[in-house]
Design an enzyme around this catalytic site. Structure first.
Site, PDB file in Angstrom:
ATOM      1  N   GLU A 250       0.859  -1.178   0.000  1.00  0.00           N
ATOM      2  CA  GLU A 250       0.000   0.000   0.000  1.00  0.00           C
ATOM      3  C   GLU A 250       0.895   1.228   0.000  1.00  0.00           C
ATOM      4  O   GLU A 250       1.975   1.226   0.576  1.00  0.00           O
ATOM      5  CB  GLU A 250      -0.904  -0.004   1.231  1.00  0.00           C
ATOM      6  CG  GLU A 250      -2.014  -1.033   1.107  1.00  0.00           C
ATOM      7  CD  GLU A 250      -2.944  -1.038   2.298  1.00  0.00           C
ATOM      8  OE1 GLU A 250      -3.071   0.001   2.966  1.00  0.00           O
ATOM      9  OE2 GLU A 250      -3.538  -2.087   2.561  1.00  0.00           O
TER      10      GLU A 250
ATOM     11  N   PHE B 269      13.548  -3.010   4.964  1.00  0.00           N
ATOM     12  CA  PHE B 269      12.791  -3.678   6.039  1.00  0.00           C
ATOM     13  C   PHE B 269      13.639  -3.959   7.269  1.00  0.00           C
ATOM     14  O   PHE B 269      13.391  -4.904   8.015  1.00  0.00           O
ATOM     15  CB  PHE B 269      12.087  -4.939   5.519  1.00  0.00           C
ATOM     16  CG  PHE B 269      10.797  -4.575   4.836  1.00  0.00           C
ATOM     17  CD1 PHE B 269      10.811  -3.860   3.647  1.00  0.00           C
ATOM     18  CD2 PHE B 269       9.578  -4.870   5.408  1.00  0.00           C
ATOM     19  CE1 PHE B 269       9.633  -3.444   3.041  1.00  0.00           C
ATOM     20  CE2 PHE B 269       8.391  -4.471   4.803  1.00  0.00           C
ATOM     21  CZ  PHE B 269       8.429  -3.767   3.629  1.00  0.00           C
ATOM     22  N   LEU B 270      14.646  -3.095   7.471  1.00  0.00           N
ATOM     23  CA  LEU B 270      15.421  -3.147   8.715  1.00  0.00           C
ATOM     24  C   LEU B 270      15.234  -1.827   9.458  1.00  0.00           C
ATOM     25  O   LEU B 270      16.155  -1.362  10.122  1.00  0.00           O
ATOM     26  CB  LEU B 270      16.907  -3.376   8.413  1.00  0.00           C
ATOM     27  CG  LEU B 270      17.352  -4.804   8.093  1.00  0.00           C
ATOM     28  CD1 LEU B 270      18.865  -4.867   7.882  1.00  0.00           C
ATOM     29  CD2 LEU B 270      16.947  -5.787   9.201  1.00  0.00           C
TER      30      LEU B 270
ATOM     31  N   CYS C 281      -2.020  -6.625   6.178  1.00  0.00           N
ATOM     32  CA  CYS C 281      -1.379  -7.850   5.664  1.00  0.00           C
ATOM     33  C   CYS C 281      -0.526  -8.587   6.694  1.00  0.00           C
ATOM     34  O   CYS C 281      -0.822  -9.733   7.028  1.00  0.00           O
ATOM     35  CB  CYS C 281      -0.527  -7.523   4.440  1.00  0.00           C
ATOM     36  SG  CYS C 281      -1.534  -7.073   3.036  1.00  0.00           S
TER      37      CYS C 281
ATOM     38  N   ARG D 231      -6.202   0.426   9.146  1.00  0.00           N
ATOM     39  CA  ARG D 231      -6.476  -0.923   9.664  1.00  0.00           C
ATOM     40  C   ARG D 231      -5.237  -1.478  10.355  1.00  0.00           C
ATOM     41  O   ARG D 231      -4.145  -1.436   9.808  1.00  0.00           O
ATOM     42  CB  ARG D 231      -6.885  -1.859   8.506  1.00  0.00           C
ATOM     43  CG  ARG D 231      -8.272  -1.565   7.965  1.00  0.00           C
ATOM     44  CD  ARG D 231      -8.584  -2.422   6.770  1.00  0.00           C
ATOM     45  NE  ARG D 231      -7.723  -2.101   5.638  1.00  0.00           N
ATOM     46  CZ  ARG D 231      -7.714  -2.788   4.491  1.00  0.00           C
ATOM     47  NH1 ARG D 231      -8.496  -3.822   4.335  1.00  0.00           N
ATOM     48  NH2 ARG D 231      -6.920  -2.436   3.504  1.00  0.00           N
TER      49      ARG D 231
HETATM   50  C1  UDX Z   1       3.041  -5.817   2.799  1.00  0.00           C
HETATM   51  C2  UDX Z   1       4.114  -6.412   1.882  1.00  0.00           C
HETATM   52  O1  UDX Z   1       5.260  -5.547   1.854  1.00  0.00           O
HETATM   53  C3  UDX Z   1       3.566  -6.592   0.483  1.00  0.00           C
HETATM   54  O2  UDX Z   1       4.533  -7.212  -0.353  1.00  0.00           O
HETATM   55  C4  UDX Z   1       2.314  -7.451   0.552  1.00  0.00           C
HETATM   56  O3  UDX Z   1       1.725  -7.601  -0.706  1.00  0.00           O
HETATM   57  C5  UDX Z   1       1.299  -6.857   1.525  1.00  0.00           C
HETATM   58  O4  UDX Z   1       1.912  -6.664   2.803  1.00  0.00           O
HETATM   59  P1  UDX Z   1       1.987  -3.396   3.213  1.00  0.00           P
HETATM   60  O5  UDX Z   1       1.252  -4.023   4.365  1.00  0.00           O
HETATM   61  O6  UDX Z   1       1.243  -2.543   2.248  1.00  0.00           O
HETATM   62  O7  UDX Z   1       2.708  -4.529   2.316  1.00  0.00           O
HETATM   63  O8  UDX Z   1       3.136  -2.467   3.838  1.00  0.00           O
HETATM   64  P2  UDX Z   1       4.695  -2.575   4.134  1.00  0.00           P
HETATM   65  O9  UDX Z   1       5.369  -1.458   3.425  1.00  0.00           O
HETATM   66  O10 UDX Z   1       5.224  -3.918   3.917  1.00  0.00           O
HETATM   67  O11 UDX Z   1       4.708  -2.230   5.713  1.00  0.00           O
HETATM   68  C6  UDX Z   1       4.045  -3.058   6.667  1.00  0.00           C
HETATM   69  C7  UDX Z   1       4.268  -2.537   8.075  1.00  0.00           C
HETATM   70  O12 UDX Z   1       5.621  -2.733   8.465  1.00  0.00           O
HETATM   71  C8  UDX Z   1       3.993  -1.045   8.259  1.00  0.00           C
HETATM   72  O13 UDX Z   1       3.347  -0.841   9.496  1.00  0.00           O
HETATM   73  C9  UDX Z   1       5.376  -0.427   8.268  1.00  0.00           C
HETATM   74  O14 UDX Z   1       5.435   0.797   8.956  1.00  0.00           O
HETATM   75  C10 UDX Z   1       6.171  -1.520   8.978  1.00  0.00           C
HETATM   76  N1  UDX Z   1       7.604  -1.504   8.670  1.00  0.00           N
HETATM   77  C11 UDX Z   1       8.050  -1.713   7.406  1.00  0.00           C
HETATM   78  C12 UDX Z   1       8.515  -1.332   9.699  1.00  0.00           C
HETATM   79  O15 UDX Z   1       8.139  -1.158  10.859  1.00  0.00           O
HETATM   80  N2  UDX Z   1       9.855  -1.366   9.403  1.00  0.00           N
HETATM   81  C13 UDX Z   1      10.319  -1.574   8.145  1.00  0.00           C
HETATM   82  O16 UDX Z   1      11.556  -1.601   7.963  1.00  0.00           O
HETATM   83  C14 UDX Z   1       9.397  -1.747   7.106  1.00  0.00           C
END
Ligand code: UDX
Length: 429
Positions: free
Chosen positions: A155, A249-250, A260, A327
């Site tokens: 998203e 994602f770190l 998700c 959500r």
């Molecule tokens: C995720 C997956 O990335 C995507 O490939 C899948 O199709 C759906 O789920 P989304 O939920 O849209 O996508 O968001 P994402 O950017 O992955 O972030 C998810 C959560 O992790 C957020 O709350 C974000 O703030 C958190 N996050 C992300 C962290 O806390 N640290 C990070 O380094 C990355």
């Protein structure tokens, strides 16, 4: 190609629009007549960068249209994508009733060979069930193939991710639908991996669980950093330079959220349990995520002591930046916990305030982020919006009763904040 997408949520609407953008003829179906009316009139029910212009452009070109009739969508296309919600149930398993309903509706309307593609995130073996259901309810006895084609879009970056995918996963039971699937995705210039349906379904849950694990890993490291005076940001940079690990994602945080990761983790734990495997590693990922929020709330209460009648400014309500989606948002959970302690809240989010109003009716919504800090005892950063980095720190500090900031997303530099006169607490440094 003539394509139909059933379900116009985040995945369905963006997928349909991007398919139209690359030249396919797309019918988007939704059983919510109001939503269909809104879309037909050029309105967009969600905020997603770049989407509105793309929808308008493709509706105008005649390649994208909307209907509330599944039968119409099924009759007029050769490939039918299912992109309906698969919400969590109280025990963590997935509610597949929307998928089942759609499978039956498709079966009833099938008039010739169709390829039915599941795009919704579903437990492994759902494809078999969909095939069984269609066979059972298709009175016309026409041939069909079921395909699993999980979606990996994020998203906030949905259009970008859809137009430039890392990979396309196509799970099939026979070779018959492969050529059409390849033709559908040919304009996207991405590697296509063709596999069996069960593997395709598993790839999605395995990927999302791994990403959640990666975030929980760095959040756990952040605890050790805080205890030792190390800086988690430096640790993440050092780790991320190893190509096998990667820097993405770190980013430590007050926990991951959204529609998700939390749902897919619970579902995958449940699926594993049903297969006879206790996926304890993933339970730990959940535990670390919950603890991260607890620790952040404790940081606030330890510093402010009594929260009752304290005024706290909160920057961010969406579960992450670039979206209006609240959500399972850690920001919303944080607000609820602060309210429970008796704090009063002044909140701002660039896009998510409207959606938050139903969940947080008793807080003060502030349109200008630079006005949030007025008369506050502390300011909290809860979502990683880039624009918060441009906050007028001087104006905010002067407007506050006490210049304290709790940064749950590490947007600011601790030394710089101290120099500017803030008492600044972030995550893992
Ligand atoms: C995720 C997956 O990335 C995507 O490939 C899948 O199709 C759906 O789920 P989304 O939920 O849209 O996508 O968001 P994402 O950017 O992955 O972030 C998810 C959560 O992790 C957020 O709350 C974000 O703030 C958190 N996050 C992300 C962290 O806390 N640290 C990070 O380094 C990355």
């Amino acid at each position: 190609m003539k394509l139909t997408i059933i379900g116009t949520g985040y995945v369905g609407l963006v997928t349909g629009t991007c398919f139209a953008e690359v030249g396919h003829h797309v019918i988007c179906v939704d059983n919510d007549a109001e939503k269909v009316k809104l879309l037909q009139a050029g309105g967009i029910p969600i905020y997603e960068p770049g989407l509105e212009e793309l929808v308008k452009k493709n509706v105008a070109s005649g390649r994208l249209c909307f209907t509330a009739s599944t039968a119409e969508g099924v009759e007029k296309s050769d490939i039918i994508f299912i992109a309906v919600p698969t919400p969590p149930q109280p025990d963590g398993s997935v509610d597949l009733s929307f998928i089942e309903r759609v499978a039956r509706d498709i079966a009833a309307a099938m008039n010739s060979y169709k390829i039915i593609v599941d795009k919704s995130t579903v437990p492994v073996k759902t494809g078999d069930k969909v095939a069984e259901t269609i066979k059972r309810y298709c009175k016309a006895r026409v041939e069909f193939d079921v395909v699993s084609n999980p979606e990996f879009l994020r998203e906030g970056f949905a259009v970008e991710d859809l137009m430039n995918p890392d990979r396309i996963v196509v799970g099939v039971r026979s070779q018959r639908p492969v050529a059409a699937m390849k033709e559908t995705y040919e304009p996207f210039n991405a590697p296509i991996i063709v596999t069996d349906i069960n593997s395709a379904e598993l790839i999605k849950h395995a990927s999302n669980s791994f990403l959640a694990l990666k975030i929980s890993y760095i959040n756990a490291i952040s605890v050790v950093c805080e205890a030792t005076g190390a800086n988690v940001q430096e640790v993440a940079t050092g780790m991320g330079m190893d190509e096998r690990i990667g820097r993405r994602f770190l980013n430590p945080s007050l926990g991951f959220g959204g529609s998700c990761f939390p749902k897919d983790l619970s579902a995958f734990i449940k699926i594993s349990e049903q297969c006879g495997y206790d996926f304890a590693l993933l339970k730990e990922v959940q535990r670390i995520n919950a603890q991260q929020m607890d620790r952040f709330v404790k940081k606030i209460t330890d510093t402010l002591w009594v929260l009752k009648d304290k005024q706290i400014g909160v920057l961010g309500l969406a579960f992450k930046q670039n979206t209006d989606d609240v959500r399972m948002s850690p920001a919303i959970e944080l607000c609820q916990r602060l309210l429970k302690e008796g704090a009063r809240l002044r909140v701002h989010d660039p896009k998510a305030m409207d959606k938050a109003k139903a969940i947080l009716p008793t807080v003060t919504y502030v349109d200008d982020m630079n006005a949030v800090a007025e008369d506050c005892d502390a300011l909290v950063v809860a979502t990683e919006w880039d624009e918060f980095k441009k906050l007028d720190l001087e104006k905010s500090r002067k407007a506050m009763s006490a210049p304290i900031m709790f940064d749950g997303r590490n947007l600011f530099d601790p030394q710089e904040m101290e120099r500017l006169g803030w008492i600044y607490k972030s995550v893992g440094r």
